[in-house]
Design an enzyme around this catalytic site. Structure first.
Site, mmCIF file in Angstrom:
data_model
loop_
_atom_site.group_PDB
_atom_site.id
_atom_site.type_symbol
_atom_site.label_atom_id
_atom_site.label_comp_id
_atom_site.label_asym_id
_atom_site.label_seq_id
_atom_site.Cartn_x
_atom_site.Cartn_y
_atom_site.Cartn_z
ATOM 1 N N TYR A 104 0.862 -1.183 0.000
ATOM 2 C CA TYR A 104 0.000 0.000 0.000
ATOM 3 C C TYR A 104 0.899 1.234 0.000
ATOM 4 C CZ TYR A 104 -3.401 3.461 1.633
ATOM 5 O OH TYR A 104 -4.187 4.579 1.763
ATOM 6 N N ASP A 145 -1.893 -1.111 -4.205
ATOM 7 C CA ASP A 145 -2.347 0.248 -4.483
ATOM 8 C C ASP A 145 -1.104 1.124 -4.520
ATOM 9 O OD1 ASP A 145 -3.297 2.806 -4.507
ATOM 10 O OD2 ASP A 145 -4.525 2.627 -2.699
ATOM 11 N N ASP A 243 -13.762 2.122 -2.782
ATOM 12 C CA ASP A 243 -13.571 3.052 -3.900
ATOM 13 C C ASP A 243 -12.612 2.481 -4.956
ATOM 14 O OD1 ASP A 243 -11.716 3.334 -1.849
ATOM 15 O OD2 ASP A 243 -11.680 5.523 -1.896
#
Length: 256
Positions: A104, A145, A243
């Site tokens: 992340y 991500d 999201d």
DNA sequence: ATGGCGCATGGAATGCGA
């Protein structure tokens, strides 16, 4: 072998969607980000009941990463060696013959901010570490991500912010790929305006106002065997979605 | 127009994400 990554924005809230997605998409390995829970609250029983093993590194409220896999992840390592960090952003493990890293990347908030400096320092440390990891593990996949849209076509043309698309961030992404990592998504023809994240606000998903910031980078050995890569937008259409949407790559099994 | 939405903490209002 099906490899996937998904920023779930709270595993506590998204657990039912994750379990549903495991049942329908049937990945062999799923990397998760933004668990937003401490390790003692990780829903291990539910995930094992779904037929997956899990290794994880979490914290309260922010960050947190995990690797779910059909086969037991071994040689687990947490964080970036030599980079002291309270924030739980990296977990690595070996599954079969493949080194899998769930990451992340820092958001960075705004170009020039303190958090932006942290993002660049974090990226530099990650890249230095990955150079070693690639020497140790020729079959390596870095999923997560990235909070970077690597190319112009990876951001909606109306995206007004610098963050996620700035030159220093894109340079850092290129430094990673220069180690010998390939963006699996770009190995294949893709629809125009393919994104993996859409803001909750502004009806962004309906307008496809998004960014492609979730990526699967593959070492040469894996890239040569990659047969498909796509964004699965279906979970983004559910009630109370994350999201982010999952990104999936198919890889032919490595020879025994 | 820097907000909007969703989640977290804590038990209302505020901080953060991207």
């Amino acid at each position: 072998m099906k490899l996937a990554t998904w920023n779930v924005n709270s595993l506590k809230v998204r657990l039912p969607q994750v379990l549903d997605w495991l049942a329908t998409a049937k990945p062999d390995t799923l990397c998760l980000q933004e668990l937003k829970l401490e390790d003692r609250n990780f829903p291990l029983a539910e995930i094992e009941a779904a037929g997956y093993k899990a290794v994880f590194s979490g914290q309260k409220t922010y960050n947190g990463v995990a690797i779910l896999a059909r086969d037991l992840p071994v040689d687990v390592s947490v964080g970036i060696p030599g980079f002291a960090d309270e924030q739980k952003r990296v977990i690595a493990a070996t599954i079969g013959k493949v080194r899998v890293i769930s990451a992340y990347f820092p958001n960075g908030q705004a170009v020039g901010s303190e958090k932006f400096a942290y993002k660049l320092a974090w990226l530099e440390a990650l890249t230095r570490w990955l150079a070693d990891e690639l020497r140790r593990y020729p079959a390596l996949a870095l999923l997560g991500d990235y909070n970077i849209a690597p190319d112009e076509r990876d951001a909606h043309p109306d995206w007004q912010e610098e963050i996620h698309v700035s030159a220093p961030e894109r340079d850092a992404f290129r430094a990673l790929t220069a180690l010998g990592l390939t963006d699996a998504f770009r190995l294949f023809e893709q629809p125009e305006k393919s994104f993996s994240w859409w803001d909750y606000r502004m009806m962004a998903f309906r307008r496809n106002f998004g960014l492609r910031i979730d990526h699967i980078l593959l070492s040469a050995e894996l890239a040569a065997r990659c047969t498909a890569c796509s964004v699965d937008k279906a979970p983004r259409k559910l009630e109370r979605p994350s999201d982010h949407a999952p990104v999936v790559a198919d890889i032919e099994d490595l020879a025994a």
